[in-house]
Scaffold this motif. Structure first.
Motif, PDB file in Angstrom:
ATOM      1  N   GLY A 249      12.704  -0.497   5.348  1.00 27.95           N
ATOM      2  CA  GLY A 249      13.669  -0.021   6.328  1.00 27.95           C
ATOM      3  C   GLY A 249      12.997   0.626   7.514  1.00 27.95           C
ATOM      4  N   ALA A 250      11.950   1.411   7.246  1.00 29.15           N
ATOM      5  CA  ALA A 250      11.215   2.055   8.339  1.00 29.15           C
ATOM      6  C   ALA A 250      10.526   1.022   9.216  1.00 29.15           C
ATOM      7  CB  ALA A 250      10.191   3.032   7.769  1.00 29.15           C
ATOM      8  N   LEU A 251       9.973  -0.035   8.612  1.00 30.10           N
ATOM      9  CA  LEU A 251       9.336  -1.085   9.390  1.00 30.10           C
ATOM     10  C   LEU A 251      10.348  -1.855  10.222  1.00 30.10           C
ATOM     11  CD1 LEU A 251       6.820  -2.426   6.720  1.00 30.10           C
ATOM     12  CD2 LEU A 251       6.233  -1.207   8.814  1.00 30.10           C
ATOM     13  N   THR A 252      11.510  -2.119   9.641  1.00 26.65           N
ATOM     14  CA  THR A 252      12.551  -2.851  10.364  1.00 26.65           C
ATOM     15  C   THR A 252      12.958  -2.107  11.629  1.00 26.65           C
ATOM     16  OG1 THR A 252      13.385  -3.858   8.319  1.00 26.65           O
ATOM     17  CG2 THR A 252      14.894  -3.772  10.198  1.00 26.65           C
TER      18      THR A 252
ATOM     19  N   ALA B  43       9.382   2.246  -7.704  1.00 28.92           N
ATOM     20  CA  ALA B  43       8.700   1.312  -6.809  1.00 28.92           C
ATOM     21  C   ALA B  43       9.697   0.555  -5.943  1.00 28.92           C
ATOM     22  CB  ALA B  43       7.852   0.333  -7.622  1.00 28.92           C
ATOM     23  N   ILE B  44      10.831   0.166  -6.516  1.00 26.87           N
ATOM     24  CA  ILE B  44      11.871  -0.513  -5.738  1.00 26.87           C
ATOM     25  C   ILE B  44      12.389   0.405  -4.639  1.00 26.87           C
ATOM     26  CG2 ILE B  44      14.197  -1.490  -5.833  1.00 26.87           C
ATOM     27  CD1 ILE B  44      13.516  -2.402  -8.713  1.00 26.87           C
ATOM     28  N   GLN B  45      12.657   1.657  -4.982  1.00 25.84           N
ATOM     29  CA  GLN B  45      13.142   2.614  -3.980  1.00 25.84           C
ATOM     30  C   GLN B  45      12.149   2.769  -2.836  1.00 25.84           C
ATOM     31  OE1 GLN B  45      13.719   6.196  -6.227  1.00 25.84           O
ATOM     32  NE2 GLN B  45      15.678   5.546  -7.101  1.00 25.84           N
ATOM     33  N   ILE B  46      10.878   2.910  -3.166  1.00 23.90           N
ATOM     34  CA  ILE B  46       9.856   3.102  -2.127  1.00 23.90           C
ATOM     35  C   ILE B  46       9.749   1.853  -1.254  1.00 23.90           C
ATOM     36  CG2 ILE B  46       7.404   3.499  -1.696  1.00 23.90           C
ATOM     37  CD1 ILE B  46       7.352   5.056  -4.365  1.00 23.90           C
ATOM     38  N   ALA B  47       9.777   0.662  -1.869  1.00 20.87           N
ATOM     39  CA  ALA B  47       9.682  -0.576  -1.101  1.00 20.87           C
ATOM     40  C   ALA B  47      10.849  -0.707  -0.125  1.00 20.87           C
ATOM     41  CB  ALA B  47       9.641  -1.777  -2.043  1.00 20.87           C
TER      42      ALA B  47
ATOM     43  N   PRO C 285       0.811  -1.224   0.000  1.00 23.46           N
ATOM     44  CA  PRO C 285       0.000   0.000   0.000  1.00 23.46           C
ATOM     45  C   PRO C 285       0.842   1.271   0.000  1.00 23.46           C
ATOM     46  CG  PRO C 285      -0.938  -1.592   1.510  1.00 23.46           C
ATOM     47  CD  PRO C 285       0.385  -2.161   1.066  1.00 23.46           C
ATOM     48  N   ALA C 286       1.966   1.246   0.710  1.00 21.31           N
ATOM     49  CA  ALA C 286       2.840   2.426   0.711  1.00 21.31           C
ATOM     50  C   ALA C 286       3.419   2.661  -0.677  1.00 21.31           C
ATOM     51  CB  ALA C 286       3.961   2.246   1.730  1.00 21.31           C
TER      52      ALA C 286
ATOM     53  N   LEU D   9      14.317  -7.187   1.539  1.00 13.02           N
ATOM     54  CA  LEU D   9      13.638  -6.084   2.197  1.00 13.02           C
ATOM     55  C   LEU D   9      13.738  -6.170   3.713  1.00 13.02           C
ATOM     56  CD1 LEU D   9      10.427  -5.829  -0.021  1.00 13.02           C
ATOM     57  CD2 LEU D   9      12.481  -4.397  -0.117  1.00 13.02           C
ATOM     58  N   LEU D  10      13.487  -7.351   4.269  1.00 18.28           N
ATOM     59  CA  LEU D  10      13.530  -7.461   5.732  1.00 18.28           C
ATOM     60  C   LEU D  10      13.475  -8.917   6.167  1.00 18.28           C
ATOM     61  CD1 LEU D  10      10.308  -8.120   6.572  1.00 18.28           C
ATOM     62  CD2 LEU D  10      10.090  -5.694   6.136  1.00 18.28           C
TER      63      LEU D  10
END
Length: 301
Positions: free
Chosen positions: A295-298, A286-290, A115-116, A163-164
């Protein structure tokens, strides 16, 4: 005709259109920013390509006029110039990110990271065309997709970014387990609410079994919110991925208590795309945003 058109350039047609509108070679040259000799050379080249004169040149102050052949050439030439403008605009829009992007995903990503990505792409490029599809968990294929989220590496001619690392956590009623981390073995024969035996649920139950626990599944239901509702009701606990609990804001629910597990089942989440295929600006963004979102979620884990 193909042979004729191979020698006709769009700039020759644009010059011809300017002459027809201005009525003279000189005024057309001034409008286009060319020397008059250049305009004459371009029309001479065009006339050689089409096999005849496109303008009658009466001389003196009288305006030049299209010949019958010139009228045919200009009529179709305007169509070509319009299509060239449309092509140029489409290319500019593509480079700016206003194209189409096809993204494959699975549920946990669809709840938070995706969604982000979608929201920011639409904010930055309102005209973009975003197509989403859920992948087959047991056999993920990038195929014609531009990007594919998946919890694991995909084999093949694929590039990727990790990603994480996502932990699975125990969510239970308040007081059901002591505070702090819970040993997986304590879940053996404990009542539990779980997903149906999907690919990911089967993997999770194997991971729990390898750590010494075979929970007693008292209810299987699809959907994290439904599972949490049953946990609140007191029928049993559940083991869910961090992203699902974060999306449901489970930490703020005073009827639930979330515990880390020891050992902790975990999975790696990757974003994949086809190797050796030129990525569009939209896919790059899209890759940059993901990556930024993950990173923010981590940092919150």
């Amino acid at each position: 005709m193909v042979g004729i058109m191979a020698n006709v350039e769009l700039r020759h047609l644009a010059t011809m259109a300017a002459i027809a509108e201005e009525g003279s070679f000189g005024r057309a040259a001034g409008r286009l920013g060319y020397a008059q000799a250049t305009v004459s050379q371009q029309i001479a080249t065009l006339e050689r390509a089409v096999g005849g004169p496109v303008f009658d040149r009466p001389g003196g102050p009288r305006p030049v006029r299209l010949t019958p052949l010139g009228a045919v050439v200009l009529d179709h030439g305007r169509d070509l110039l319009a299509k060239a403008d449309q092509l140029s605009e489409a290319i500019d829009r593509f480079k700016a990110g206003h194209g189409r992007i096809d993204i494959g995903t699975f549920q946990s990503i669809s709840n938070l990271i995706l969604p982000a990505v979608v929201r920011r792409l639409l904010d930055e490029h309102p005209g973009c065309d975003i197509r989403l599809s859920e992948v087959e968990p047991g056999d993920p294929q990038v195929g014609d997709l531009d990007l594919l989220f998946y919890d694991g590496r995909i084999d093949g001619d694929i590039e990727y970014v990790k990603l994480l690392d996502e932990q699975y956590l125990l969510v239970a009623g308040v007081g059901a387990f002591p505070d702090g981390p819970v040993r997986v073995k304590l879940l053996d024969d404990a009542p539990m609410v779980a997903w149906p035996p999907t690919y990911h649920q089967t993997w999770l139950e194997r991971a729990l079994a390898s750590a010494g626990a075979q929970p007693r599944i008292v209810f299987r239901t699809a959907g994290h919110e439904t599972i949490l509702s049953m946990v609140r009701a007191g029928i049993g606990s559940a083991v869910l991925p961090w992203l699902a609990l974060h999306a449901a804001d489970a930490w703020s629910d005073d009827r639930l208590h979330i515990h880390q597990l020891r050992p902790s089942p975990a999975r790696e989440i990757f974003l994949h795309w086809p190797a050796r295929r030129t990525r569009s600006p939209l896919a790059n963004r899209a890759i940059q945003i993901a990556v930024e979102t993950a990173g923010a979620l981590t940092r919150q884990m």
